[in-house]
Enzyme design. Sequence first.
Site, PDB file in Angstrom:
ATOM      1  N   ASP A 222       0.862  -1.184   0.000  1.00 16.04           N
ATOM      2  CA  ASP A 222       0.000   0.000   0.000  1.00 16.04           C
ATOM      3  C   ASP A 222       0.899   1.234   0.000  1.00 16.04           C
ATOM      4  O   ASP A 222       2.018   1.176  -0.500  1.00 16.04           O
ATOM      5  CB  ASP A 222      -0.948  -0.064   1.214  1.00 16.04           C
ATOM      6  CG  ASP A 222      -2.235   0.718   0.978  1.00 16.04           C
ATOM      7  OD1 ASP A 222      -2.173   1.813   0.396  1.00 16.04           O
ATOM      8  OD2 ASP A 222      -3.309   0.256   1.400  1.00 16.04           O
ATOM      9  N   HIS A 245       2.297   1.982  -3.210  1.00 21.22           N
ATOM     10  CA  HIS A 245       1.390   2.913  -3.889  1.00 21.22           C
ATOM     11  C   HIS A 245       1.901   4.353  -3.825  1.00 21.22           C
ATOM     12  O   HIS A 245       1.157   5.294  -4.066  1.00 21.22           O
ATOM     13  CB  HIS A 245      -0.027   2.813  -3.298  1.00 21.22           C
ATOM     14  CG  HIS A 245      -0.660   1.467  -3.507  1.00 21.22           C
ATOM     15  ND1 HIS A 245      -1.921   1.161  -3.074  1.00 21.22           N
ATOM     16  CD2 HIS A 245      -0.175   0.338  -4.094  1.00 21.22           C
ATOM     17  CE1 HIS A 245      -2.199  -0.115  -3.408  1.00 21.22           C
ATOM     18  NE2 HIS A 245      -1.155  -0.617  -4.014  1.00 21.22           N
TER      19      HIS A 245
END
Length: 331
Positions: A222, A245
């Site tokens: 993430d 991310h």
Amino acid sequence: MALSSGLGTVLTFFLFFCVFEASDALPQKFFNVMNYGAVADGKTDNSQAFLKAWKYACEYGGRSRVLIPPTTFLLGSVTFQGPCKGSMAFLIKGTLKAPTDSSKFFINTWIGFRYLNDLTVKGGGSLDGQGSAAWGYNDCAQNSQCPPLPTTLRFDFVNNSRVHHLRSINSKNSHFSIFACNNMNISHVKIMAPSNSPNTDGIHIGSSRNIQISRSTIGTGDDCIAMIAGSQNIDIFDVFCGPGHGISIGSLGRDHENDYVQGIHIRNCTFAGTENGVRIKTWSPSLKSLASDMRFEDIFMKNASNPIVIDQEYCPRAPCIPEARTNSLLR
Ligand SMILES: *[C@@H]1O[C@H](CO)[C@@H](O)[C@H](O)[C@H]1NC(C)=O
Ligand SMILES: *[C@@H]1O[C@H](CO)[C@@H](O)[C@H](O)[C@H]1NC(C)=O
Ligand SMILES: *[C@@H]1O[C@H](CO)[C@@H](O)[C@H](O)[C@H]1NC(C)=O
Ligand SMILES: *[C@@H]1O[C@H](CO)[C@@H](O)[C@H](O)[C@H]1NC(C)=O
């Protein structure tokens, strides 16, 4: 003669204590968890031993150092609370392993620190969240009815602290969470989880100010770093992010009016093999919110799919209209 020498001794003692009271100069003292019942077999839950070592360290008025020696310990869900009488250091030389069973954690935390001033967490050791079994609940990322998974290292209401020379691997949820903290420096940390592990943010910051993150490597499934509402004066430099991310601001405006993020400086950071580079996102539909005073300098992108993202209709799982959400919960 005898009287004056007696008085001299009393005076000397008096001065002695005054000096120590005033300058917090009691000598550094180690509180080795092995002396409080810890068993380094990798199977025994050492929560009670660690909490006991912390309790004695916290009550000592000088520079306390809780020592975890260089071997492997299983540690359950623990929160180390202050206020403490002196400065606290948590020296992790070994490897701490979390229980694999996700149901055994309190307040979504594996290792927590709260209500502290002057804390250092360091030592060159590792925190192993043993997340792979938890990631198996892939549906949980989509389903708000699943129990929340624990964060590996959580700081709540902690001032004037340092975290450095530490590794965190395979957290069940976020690796580090920083909430309501002021003046914290994080450097030389290595954070790792596979690129397909859900919700394993590297460092998640909210309601905190004067936070510095530097000289670190973060690769997760993430965000490498996420700054949500109330993040103020955050300085990030010399950070390598990938996979992951990227570094994100927001999303803002989902639950509260007047969410803000302010004073973000990101410089000399590299993004390699990431889904995004730097990203600012507000929810759709969004309540009134503000993101201001943001500077990005010397950012290197190597194979980042979306190097710069400014998304004012953030909608991770379509459809986002309220009716549709209600429908999907009734399903
Ligand atoms: C942290 O600092 C804030 C002020 O910035 C203060 O209100 C709070 O009591 C401090 N917390 C601790 C645990 O020292
Ligand atoms: C963090 O580092 C800065 C220098 O980069 C220093 O001024 C500050 O005192 C440090 N804060 C803590 C809590 O160590
Ligand atoms: C930029 O960061 C890298 C580490 O990612 C470091 O080796 C390098 O010295 C930094 N450059 C400057 C100018 O600080
Ligand atoms: C680029 O990054 C993707 C992940 O986003 C990775 O699967 C791919 O192997 C990378 N390609 C190169 C050439 O590094």
